[in-house]
Design an enzyme around this catalytic site. Sequence first.
Site, PDB file in Angstrom:
ATOM      1  N   ALA A  61       0.845  -1.194   0.000  1.00 35.80           N
ATOM      2  CA  ALA A  61       0.000   0.000   0.000  1.00 35.80           C
ATOM      3  C   ALA A  61       0.882   1.246   0.000  1.00 35.80           C
ATOM      4  CB  ALA A  61      -0.882  -0.009   1.246  1.00 35.80           C
ATOM      5  N   GLY A 100       0.638  -5.047   1.016  1.00 32.21           N
ATOM      6  CA  GLY A 100      -0.454  -5.100   0.053  1.00 32.21           C
ATOM      7  C   GLY A 100      -0.030  -5.728  -1.264  1.00 32.21           C
ATOM      8  N   GLU A 103      -0.433  -9.296  -0.705  1.00 34.25           N
ATOM      9  CA  GLU A 103      -1.871  -9.564  -0.591  1.00 34.25           C
ATOM     10  C   GLU A 103      -2.517  -9.590  -1.985  1.00 34.25           C
ATOM     11  OE1 GLU A 103      -2.299  -6.355   2.393  1.00 34.25           O
ATOM     12  OE2 GLU A 103      -3.460  -7.838   3.495  1.00 34.25           O
ATOM     13  N   GLU A 123       3.724  -5.366   7.534  1.00 30.30           N
ATOM     14  CA  GLU A 123       2.876  -4.309   8.114  1.00 30.30           C
ATOM     15  C   GLU A 123       3.132  -4.102   9.599  1.00 30.30           C
ATOM     16  OE1 GLU A 123       1.945  -6.480   5.881  1.00 30.30           O
ATOM     17  OE2 GLU A 123       0.478  -5.610   4.477  1.00 30.30           O
TER      18      GLU A 123
END
Length: 684
Positions: A61, A100, A103, A123
């Site tokens: 992210a 992310g 993910e 994270e």
Amino acid sequence: MAVTVQRHDDIAVVSMDNPPVNALGFALRSGLMHALTELRGAEGLKAIVLAGTPRAFSGGADITEFGKPMQEPNLRVVITAIEDMDIPVVAAIHGVALGGGLELALGCHARVAWASARLGLPEVKLGLLPGAGGTQRLPRVVGVEKALSMIVTGNPIGGKEAAEIGLVDALLDGAYPDAAVAWARGVAAGRRVRDREEKLQPARDDAGLIDRLAAPLLKASGAAAPKACVEAVRNATTMTFDDGAKAERHLFEQLVAGDESRAHRHAFFAEREAQKAKLPAGTVARKIERAAVIGAGTMGGGIAMCFANAGIPVTVIETEQAPLDRGLGRVGELYEGSAKRGSITADQARDRRSLIEGTIDIEAVRHADIVIEAVFEEMSVKRSVFERLDRIAKPGAILATNTSYLDIDQIAAVTSRPADVLGMHFFSPANVMRLLEIVRGSQTSPEVIATASELGKKLGKVSVVVGNCFGFVGNRILSKRTDAAERLLLDGASPQEVDKALTDFGFRMGPFAMADLAGLDIGMRIRKAFGKRAPVADAITDAGRYGQKTGKGYYIYEGRQSTPDPEVDAIIEAEAAKLGIKRRKIGQHEIIERLVYPMINEAARILDEGIADRPGDIDAIWLHGYNWPAWRGGPMFYANLVGLPTVRDKLTQFAAATGDKSLEPAPLLLRLADSGQGFGNGPQ
Ligand code: CAA
């Protein structure tokens, strides 16, 4: 264009290109949604390859978007759209697939990777948990044990291990991403990939495995994020996928809004910003192809290892053969130890060791592009070394001192080339600690600073340029904590109470345990050299207690095991009585305030004097050189969080109570507190 689509007959390659690391900001997310819409139901299409750049499939992210309103589509929507495609989507992973990014890859129906890839869910290192289904998908793919370790430690794994544990379906070594196109064609021709149903089956927690595995992972930290990670992984074994994902989202939202994650995010950017030395445009660094280190002690050996680890040949120079042999012997043992522990291979250990030569002939510095002096911490010794280096080193060679507090200008003054002299302050053990203070003298040239900064990066250090003053940034601030800790003893606290307050705060060690480990004679020598008195510390060393190496210091030791010592209590009480101090019980909160606020005050002076360029530089220094807990962001971030008016008022009280004028709030602190500002931009 952040996302492009290319057809290779029956396979489409969707490429993400958002430099530098393919962070999944709005442009990438919306680009991916467009691409998926375009490809859904496309004529003759059998599979999709989702690719990044050779550097990064995706670094996760976009951290700069956290704490701001999310622009849709969010990442979960994109991942679900991938998962719901009616043809297989294959993630082609080269470089990093982190957070992310991983993910996103987990949402694909299959993953292929190159051996050099790094895959992880880091994270937790940002005070978060994976918030786009990672805690639910990873355990379902690789099992609870591996998933828990990856999510709670945040440490990435290599491509090869990812293939071994089933996180990726194949390891490829052809051109990127073409080899993945060929692999995807195999999928289209019937190679098996997991479908959504299969992927979303609950993960299994056999007989309390999670509890057993989580306990040691959680032990080291008082932070909230690791606990949330465990809870989310547990949910993957007890809840449906959708409920687990909802719970994950809830935990993520709580964490992302909290101080802990803000602190981590600040630390992430401060670390990177701090490494951008402020230099005139167009400054060009010199080439460093060969180094020399003067001194084969613990520091010299550790510094030599830093060069060897970066593939730079280095010569270690001593005055006599015996200390040289001892020093190089220790280096050899350290490499062997690393190979035994598996952190490097035996071949790497041998190669690195072979890059380090030893000699007792100082003439050898002639070949070095940089010489780092790491001899005894005394001005006269340093100056005589630099006089000799000046005579021997080649023109243009950089002459660096590893002093931790001495005046760089006085050292440079004995040379005919002060523009080539600077401080490179490594932290002990130099081969482990990441901080490097690059100390500019009044005459150091920008080119030399640029070279040291670039070299620092090559050595894997967080290198921060600082100005020249006693103790530079890190140790100058540390000295204020040391003074405060001594004062706390006189006023009524015990060494173990002070240490515990700091370990509960998040440091790995308190000041007294730390001093015992480093050796109390170091502080004693510095105090003597500068005519400084510290009644308790002096009395302790006068009693022959030099810390762990003599079995006694502020604590008493059996091996490394410490216990409090009533003799120390008696010494403290006697010194307090001599000064007429009535000792009292001091609570943990007050201990922290009295230790930390004087540090913040000194940091304010350091900023005002231009010794540090940015508040974040000070945070980076304390995070990487002194183990300031990352989830507390660094002393400047912490000050902003506490509120500068509180720090100002407390310091005013401390100064009045002790009569110590140095505790009076520094002008910058007053200015900022009075005008309602924080250091830098305040907490992000
Ligand atoms: N978001 C925004 N910017 C990022 C970023 C990210 N995820 N990752 C890196 N950057 C920026 C850095 O700030 C740096 O910017 P500047 O050049 O302006 O200083 C630049 O990219 C290059 O980064 P590095 O200097 O760190 O480059 P590197 O090659 O040494 O390391 C990296 C690359 C391994 C990706 C490293 O940057 C890194 O670890 N990034 C963070 C990865 C991460 O934590 N991802 C998880 C994000 S949270 C998440 O994904 C939540 C979720 O579940 C949805």
